[in-house]
Design a protein around this motif. Sequence first.
Motif, PDB file in Angstrom:
ATOM      1  N   GLU A 138      -8.015   3.690  -4.162  1.00 51.94           N
ATOM      2  CA  GLU A 138      -7.162   4.661  -3.460  1.00 51.94           C
ATOM      3  C   GLU A 138      -7.514   4.664  -1.971  1.00 51.94           C
ATOM      4  O   GLU A 138      -8.679   4.511  -1.585  1.00 51.94           O
ATOM      5  CB  GLU A 138      -7.387   6.071  -4.012  1.00 51.94           C
ATOM      6  N   LYS A 139      -6.514   4.837  -1.138  1.00 55.69           N
ATOM      7  CA  LYS A 139      -6.737   4.828   0.311  1.00 55.69           C
ATOM      8  C   LYS A 139      -7.586   6.011   0.786  1.00 55.69           C
ATOM      9  O   LYS A 139      -8.160   5.969   1.871  1.00 55.69           O
ATOM     10  CB  LYS A 139      -5.399   4.833   1.060  1.00 55.69           C
ATOM     11  N   GLY A 143       0.802  -1.231   0.000  1.00 55.25           N
ATOM     12  CA  GLY A 143       0.000   0.000   0.000  1.00 55.25           C
ATOM     13  C   GLY A 143       0.829   1.272   0.000  1.00 55.25           C
ATOM     14  O   GLY A 143       0.292   2.363   0.179  1.00 55.25           O
ATOM     15  N   ASP A 144       2.136   1.147  -0.215  1.00 58.48           N
ATOM     16  CA  ASP A 144       3.038   2.290  -0.089  1.00 58.48           C
ATOM     17  C   ASP A 144       2.819   3.387  -1.132  1.00 58.48           C
ATOM     18  O   ASP A 144       3.249   4.525  -0.946  1.00 58.48           O
ATOM     19  CB  ASP A 144       4.509   1.845  -0.158  1.00 58.48           C
ATOM     20  N   GLU A 145       2.150   3.030  -2.251  1.00 55.88           N
ATOM     21  CA  GLU A 145       1.920   4.036  -3.299  1.00 55.88           C
ATOM     22  C   GLU A 145       0.518   4.665  -3.188  1.00 55.88           C
ATOM     23  O   GLU A 145       0.093   5.429  -4.053  1.00 55.88           O
ATOM     24  CB  GLU A 145       2.052   3.406  -4.693  1.00 55.88           C
ATOM     25  N   GLY A 146      -0.218   4.304  -2.139  1.00 54.55           N
ATOM     26  CA  GLY A 146      -1.492   4.980  -1.909  1.00 54.55           C
ATOM     27  C   GLY A 146      -2.728   4.212  -2.325  1.00 54.55           C
ATOM     28  O   GLY A 146      -3.838   4.647  -2.033  1.00 54.55           O
TER      29      GLY A 146
END
Lengths: 185, 185, 185
Positions: free
Chosen positions: B21-22, B8-11
Amino acid sequence: MKIYTRTGDEGKTGVIGGRIEKDDVRVEAYGTIDELNALIGEAMIRMNAQVYADLLTDLTEIQHELFDAGGDLAQVGKNRKYKVTRDMVTRLEELIDKYDAECPPIQRFILPGGSPVSAALHMCRVVARRAERCVVTLTREQETNDEVRRYLNRLSDFFFVAARVANVRAGVPDVEYKRGGQVFG
Amino acid sequence: MKIYTRTGDEGKTGVIGGRIEKDDVRVEAYGTIDELNALIGEAMIRMNAQVYADLLTDLTEIQHELFDAGGDLAQVGKNRKYKVTRDMVTRLEELIDKYDAECPPIQRFILPGGSPVSAALHMCRVVARRAERCVVTLTREQETNDEVRRYLNRLSDFFFVAARVANVRAGVPDVEYKRGGQVFG
Amino acid sequence: MKIYTRTGDEGKTGVIGGRIEKDDVRVEAYGTIDELNALIGEAMIRMNAQVYADLLTDLTEIQHELFDAGGDLAQVGKNRKYKVTRDMVTRLEELIDKYDAECPPIQRFILPGGSPVSAALHMCRVVARRAERCVVTLTREQETNDEVRRYLNRLSDFFFVAARVANVRAGVPDVEYKRGGQVFG
Ligand code: B12
Ligand code: B12
Ligand code: B12
Ligand SMILES: C[C@H]1O[C@@H](n2cnc3c(N)ncnc32)[C@H](O)[C@@H]1O
Ligand SMILES: C[C@H]1O[C@@H](n2cnc3c(N)ncnc32)[C@H](O)[C@@H]1O
Ligand SMILES: C[C@H]1O[C@@H](n2cnc3c(N)ncnc32)[C@H](O)[C@@H]1O
Ligand SMILES: [Mg+2]
Ligand SMILES: [Mg+2]
Ligand SMILES: [Mg+2]
C-alpha cells in the motif's frame, strides 16, 4: 564540543524530564513546530527591510514564541513550567486585526501565491496547520499545555492575513477560486 | 515511453521485491527521503558556485547517498543488497567537524533563517528529522537497514552546522532564542 | 468580519456536512492538498512570464482543480456533489505527453534540483506524493471520491515532467543518480 552525540542512533531521544521514541506524537509535534519555525525564517529573508519592517518584527517575536511552544510540549515530568499563555493568543488576534485592516474585504477562497513573500507566508500557513493537527493529537492523548493548540490555531489565521497583506504591498491582486461559493463572512 | 503507468491508481505500489500500500510506513519513509532530496536541490540552487564550492560538492554526494538510502528501504524481498554503511555515517561526522571549525562556539538555540542559503539548509535539517522519525517507525516495525536511521540522525546535525556556516559566510549573525538556557555543551 | 472564529480551539472542526477532529485522516488529506497548492504558488512566482507562459496557465488550472479535490474530500454528508472527474485525470495525461515531448529520453533516476524552477517543481512533486499517500488512507477507511486518489497519482508524474522541462528551458542538464540502474522504460 561536537554537536552530534550519537545517543539517538537507536531511535530514542531525550525530552525535558524523560526519554521517549523519536516517532512519539510528542516529538512529532514539536518537530513540526521546528519545521514551521524554519519556514518563517524563509519568509523573513524574502522581505524588504523597509516595506516589511512591521512584519519582520512580528515574525521574529513569533519565532521566539514557537521555541516557547516547543519547549512546553517537550516537557514530560511532574514539575512543568509552561511559557505559552492565553495572552500570547490574544496578541496574535490583535496582530490579525492590524494587518486585516490593510486588506480589501474577502468573500471567496484565494489561490495561494502571487508574490514571493505571499507564497512563503502561505507555506507558513499550511505548515502551521500541520503542526496544529499534530498538537491536537498530542493534547488528546497525553498531558500537555493546551494553550499551544489554541496558539497554533490562531497562528495559521495570522499567516493567512499576512499572506494577503504581502500581495497588497506587492501590488498583486489575489486570484479567487473560480468554482467556490462565498465562504467567508 | 510514458512516465505514467496507471498501475498505482488503486493505492498499491511496486517496491523492490513486492507490492504494498502507498501509505505503508515503508513507502512513507523513502517518500520522505525523496522530499528531503528535493529540498537539498533547492538549497543548492541558492549557493554561489565559488563561495559554496565545498558545500555544493558535499551536498551532491549526499543526494546520491539519499538515493542509496531510499533504495535500501524500498527492498522487501529475501535477497537484499544494502548500500548505506557505517562508513557513510563516519564521513558525515568528518564533514560536520570540518564545517563546525568555521563557526563560532554556540551555547543557545538559534532562530532558523538569516540568509537565503541558511534558511534553505534549516529546511533540509527539519525535513531530515521528519524522515528520521518515519525511519524510526519503519525500523521498529519491519526489517530494514538500520544504518539508514543512524545516517539520517547524523545528517540533520550536518544540516545544522551547514546552516550556521551559511550565515557565517553571508556575514549574518545568528539570533539566539531569548528565553532559553545554555543548551549546547 | 474577523477571519478567526475561535471555534476550532478545542481540536474539532467543521467540514461540509459535519464536524470532526482536526487530526482525522480526512482533514489531514485535504490539509495536505492545501500544502501542495501553496507549493504550486511558490513554483509559479519563480517562472518568467514569457518562458513559462504555458506552464503558468496549466498550473493555475491545477490550483483550481486542487480546490475542487479538497472540496470533494471535505464532504461527509449524504448528498455529496463531487467535482473531480476522470476527464480531469485524462487532461493531466495529455499535459504530461505535451511536456514530455520537449525532454530528452530518460533511463535513470535524476537528482532533484538544477534550477530554481525545477527545484520548486520537484518540491511540488514530492508533496503531491505525500498528499496521495494521505488520500490512499482516507479512500480505504472512509467514503470519498476515489477519483481524487487517481488525480494525485497522475499529478506527481506531471510535476516530474514539468521539473525536467524546467531544466531543459534553463539549459541545465539533469544529473543522473550514479549508483542506480536503468529504471525507466
Ligand atoms: C527540546 C529540545 C529541542 C527543541 C527546542 C525547542 C522546542 N522545545 O521545541 C528543538 C526540537 C527545536 C531542538 C532542536 C535542536 N536541538 Co535540541 N534539545 C531539546 C532538549 C530536549 C531540551 C532543551 C531545552 O529546551 N531545555 C530547556 C530547559 C529544560 O533547559 P534550559 O533551557 O537549559 O533551562 C533550564 C535551566 O538552564 C534553567 N535556566 C534557564 N535559563 C537560565 C538562566 C539562568 C541565568 C539560570 C541561572 C538558569 C537558567 O532553567 C531551565 C529550566 O530548568 C535538549 C535535551 C535535553 N533533555 O535537555 C536537546 C538538545 C539541547 N538539542 C540538541 C541538538 C543537537 C539540537 C539541534 C542542533 C538538532 C538538529 N540537528 O536539528 C537543533 C538546534 C535547533 C536550533 N535552532 O538551535 C542537543 C545538543 C547536543 C550538544 N552537543 O550540546 C541536545 C542536548 C540533545 C542531545 N542530547 O543531543 N531541540
Ligand atoms: C524505489 C523507487 C523509487 C525511489 C528511488 C529512490 C529510493 N529507493 O528511495 C523514489 C521514491 C525516489 C522514486 C521516484 C520516482 N519514480 Co520510482 N521506482 C522505484 C522502484 C520501486 C525501484 C527502482 C529501483 O531503485 N530499483 C533498483 C533495482 C532493484 O533496480 P536497478 O536499479 O535497475 O538495478 C538492478 C538491476 O538493474 C541491476 N543493475 C543495476 N545497475 C546495473 C548495471 C549493470 C551494467 C548491470 C548489468 C546490472 C545492473 O542490479 C540491480 C539490483 O538487482 C521502481 C519499481 C520497481 N519495483 O522496480 C519504481 C519506478 C522505476 N519509478 C517510477 C517513477 C515513475 C518514478 C517517478 C518519476 C515518480 C514521480 N512522479 O515522482 C520518480 C522519479 C524520481 C527521480 N528523481 O528520478 C516508475 C517508472 C515508470 C516508467 N515509465 O518507466 C517505476 C517503474 C514504478 C512504476 N511502475 O510506476 N522511485
Ligand atoms: C473545506 C474548507 C476549506 C478548504 C477549502 C478547499 C478544500 N476543500 O480543500 C481549505 C482547507 C483549503 C480551507 C482553507 C481556509 N479556510 Co476554510 N473552510 C472549509 C469549509 C469546511 C467548507 C468550505 C467549502 O468549500 N464550502 C463549499 C460549499 C459547501 O459551500 P459553498 O462554496 O458556499 O457553496 C455552496 C453554496 O454556497 C452553493 N453555491 C456555491 N456557489 C454558488 C453560487 C451561487 C450563485 C449560488 C446561488 C449558490 C452557490 O452551493 C454550494 C453547495 O451547497 C468551511 C466551513 C464550512 N463547513 O462551510 C471552511 C471556512 C470557510 N474556512 C475558513 C477559513 C478561516 C479558512 C482559512 C483562512 C484558514 C487558514 N488560516 O488557513 C483558509 C483560506 C484558504 C484560502 N486560500 O482562501 C472559515 C472562514 C471563517 C470566516 N470568518 O468567514 C470557515 C467558515 C471555517 C470556520 N468556521 O472557521 N478551507
Ligand atoms: C477552513 C477549514 O479547514 C479545516 N481545518 C481546520 N483546521 C485545520 C488544520 N489545522 N489543518 C487542516 N485543515 C483544517 C476545517 O475543515 C475548516 O473548516
Ligand atoms: C534536540 C531534541 O530534539 C528531539 N529530537 C531528536 N530527534 C528528533 C527528530 N528526528 N525529530 C524531531 N525531534 C527530534 C529530542 O528531544 C532531542 O533532544
Ligand atoms: C516510484 C516508486 O515510488 C513509490 N511510490 C509510489 N507512489 C508513491 C507515493 N505517493 N509516495 C511515495 N512513494 C511512492 C513506489 O515504490 C513506486 O514504485
Ligand atoms: Mg483554524
Ligand atoms: Mg539527532
Ligand atoms: Mg505514481
